[in-house]
Structures are given as C-alpha cells and as structure tokens.
Design an enzyme around this catalytic site. Structure first.
Site, short mmCIF file in Angstrom:
data_model
loop_
_atom_site.label_atom_id
_atom_site.label_comp_id
_atom_site.label_asym_id
_atom_site.label_seq_id
_atom_site.Cartn_x
_atom_site.Cartn_y
_atom_site.Cartn_z
N HIS A 107 -4.00 -0.41 -4.63
CA HIS A 107 -5.46 -0.60 -4.52
C HIS A 107 -6.10 -0.24 -5.87
O HIS A 107 -7.14 0.42 -5.92
CB HIS A 107 -6.05 0.28 -3.41
CG HIS A 107 -5.44 0.10 -2.06
ND1 HIS A 107 -5.78 -0.94 -1.22
CD2 HIS A 107 -4.51 0.84 -1.39
CE1 HIS A 107 -5.08 -0.83 -0.09
NE2 HIS A 107 -4.31 0.23 -0.18
N GLU A 158 -13.08 10.22 -12.82
CA GLU A 158 -13.09 11.29 -13.80
C GLU A 158 -12.24 10.89 -15.00
O GLU A 158 -11.51 9.91 -14.96
CB GLU A 158 -12.52 12.58 -13.21
CG GLU A 158 -13.22 13.11 -11.98
CD GLU A 158 -12.55 14.36 -11.44
OE1 GLU A 158 -11.95 15.12 -12.25
OE2 GLU A 158 -12.60 14.58 -10.22
N SER A 180 0.84 -1.19 0.00
CA SER A 180 0.00 0.00 0.00
C SER A 180 0.88 1.25 0.00
O SER A 180 1.59 1.50 -0.97
CB SER A 180 -0.96 -0.03 1.19
OG SER A 180 -1.91 1.00 1.10
#
Length: 283
Positions: A186, A162, A144
């Site tokens: 992720h 977006e 992570s």
C-alpha cells in the site's frame, strides 16, 4: 530519483506459464480486468491449476478464503482448497502438507502479517511452500500482509508522514521467501516512503521494495522481476551508501543517508534483483 516509464502502460502483458512469485501491494482488482490475479492463475496452470488459498492473516479467514476461491473458480481452476489455518499445530497437518506438495499455486491473502508469521513461520507446511517455490515447482502469491512476509526481515508496523527515523518502523522476522528484500505494501497510497527508508537504514544489506495498491512485483527464478498493475514499484537501493548517522542518533531523531539510490518502476518494466539494474524493454 530515476523515473522509469513503461512503453507498455495500459496494455496487458503477455502471460507466461512459467512459475513465479507474485508480491502484490494489496487492493488488487478483483472485479474488472483482474490482471494481477489472472497472471497468478495462468502461472499456476490455468485450467489445470490446483490452488491452495491461505487466509491466515485475515481476521475473517472464511470470508477472505471464499472470496478468492470464487474468483479462481470463475477463472476455471481445476481444484481449489482453502487452508484455514488458525493454530500453529495445523502447520504440521499431514492433509495440508499433502495438498501443498501437489498443488500448482499458493495464494496468501491480506490481513495482519504478524498473525500470518506467528502461525506459519518455521512450520513444515511453510518449509514445503518455500522449497517448492524456490525450485520453481509452484507459483506463489501474497497480497498486502501476504506480501509483507516475503523477506527475511519484515516490516511489522510503523507510521508515516515523518522524516525517516528509527522509531518510524517496527521490524521483525518474515518468512524468508525472497530474503534479499524488505517489502512495504500500500506504498504510495499510505505515504510509506520514509518508513521503508528507515527499514533499509537498519538493514542496509537488503533491498527495499515499496509496492503500490493494485500493483505486483512478479519474480521469476532468474532473479528478474516484472511490474504489472496500475501503480509503481519503488526500489530503495542502499548498495552505494557512503554515510549514514543511523547508529549515532536517538530513536526519534532524523536519519541522514548519503548516496541512497531510488528507482521507480512502472507497468512492463523489468529489473534484475541481483545485478540491481533495469533491463531494457527489448532485452
């Protein structure tokens, strides 16, 4: 888009004792098969492993450090120390540096990548980690936030949902452990494709790498990465871009990019970082 399906999906890959750098997309399995963590443990020396855990990215470094310490103890590591670094001055601590000099594995936990870089960038301790990893003397892993810091350029934050645009991603300097790449973690789980494309548009000399949860891009010294885990590793390759309007549009306007290459790698696939090519299964 080229979909590269692995013939080894669902099977455990042969585990090597060669050192490597493991870039983990977060939320790796800590309970059941622990495939990714077990690969780190084996490449750090198995029952001879001397592991340093760096939980500095976490808001709860004691809990985070203890969790991974218990996992590697269960696997049978010879020695484990949690380097609970909360001030930059500790990056010059002779005790911590001595342990890094002699350990066989370094594991950086998740949390906040800005915090991790703020504490460790340009410290003697991180310089030693980088040197030993590049010489193949130690196996290094980051999950992570610990993965996000691997590149020379780092994604510090941003949005999703977006079209690619300059305001979608916040960039800063990473730790430069694998300087050729910009890592996003992720990845598909949090819909970060547009964010990574925006980062690569800003730095087209770098290779974008999006890593899903419970998935790892494992780099060896020959420039070859292997994918392990349940998800995929997305490579965003700007090497053949023939046009982009990145410098011409406002921050919130969509970016145009022509001839951007995207590869999706799954469990068992091998990819040559410098040649930017897939390696056949029997290669």
């Amino acid at each position: 888009m080229l979909q590269l399906e692995s013939q080894l999906h669902g099977t455990r890959m042969p585990q090597s004792t060669k050192t490597a750098i493991l870039v983990i997309g977060g939320a790796e399995d800590k309970v059941h098969g622990r495939e990714i963590l077990h690969n780190f443990f084996c490449r750090a020396g198995s029952d001879e492993a001397r592991i340093a855990i760096i939980p500095s990215a976490s808001r709860e470094p004691v809990l985070s450090g203890e969790r991974y310490q218990n996992i590697f103890e269960d696997m049978g590591a010879k020695e484990i120390k949690v380097l609970d670094i909360r001030e930059r001055e500790q990056g010059s601590d002779p005790y911590f540096q001595e342990y890094i000099e002699n350990c066989t594995g370094v594991f950086m936990t998740g949390g906040d990548q800005l915090r991790l870089c703020g504490l460790l960038a340009d410290t003697p301790l991180m310089a030693k980690v980088r040197q030993r990893a590049h010489l193949g003397e130690v196996t290094l892993a980051g999950t992570s936030a610990g993965a996000a810091v691997m590149g020379h350029h780092m994604i510090a934050g941003g949005g999703s949902g977006e079209s690619p645009n300059r305001s979608l991603v916040d960039m800063t300097m990473g730790l430069g452990l694998i300087p050729e790449v910009i890592v996003d973690q992720h990845f598909h789980n949090r819909n970060r494709m547009a964010r990574l494309i925006s980062a690569v548009a800003e730095h087209p000399e770098r290779l974008g790498m999006g890593i899903d949860e419970d998935t790892c891009a494992m780099f060896e010294r020959d420039g070859v990465l292997q994918v392990i885990g349940k998800g995929s590793v997305t490579i965003v390759d700007p090497g053949e871009i023939c046009y982009t309007n990145y410098t011409e549009v406002n921050a919130n306007e969509p970016i145009s990019i022509h001839n951007l290459r995207v590869h999706i790698l799954s469990h068992g696939n091998r990819y040559h970082l410098h040649k930017r090519t897939l390696i056949p299964q029997d290669g």
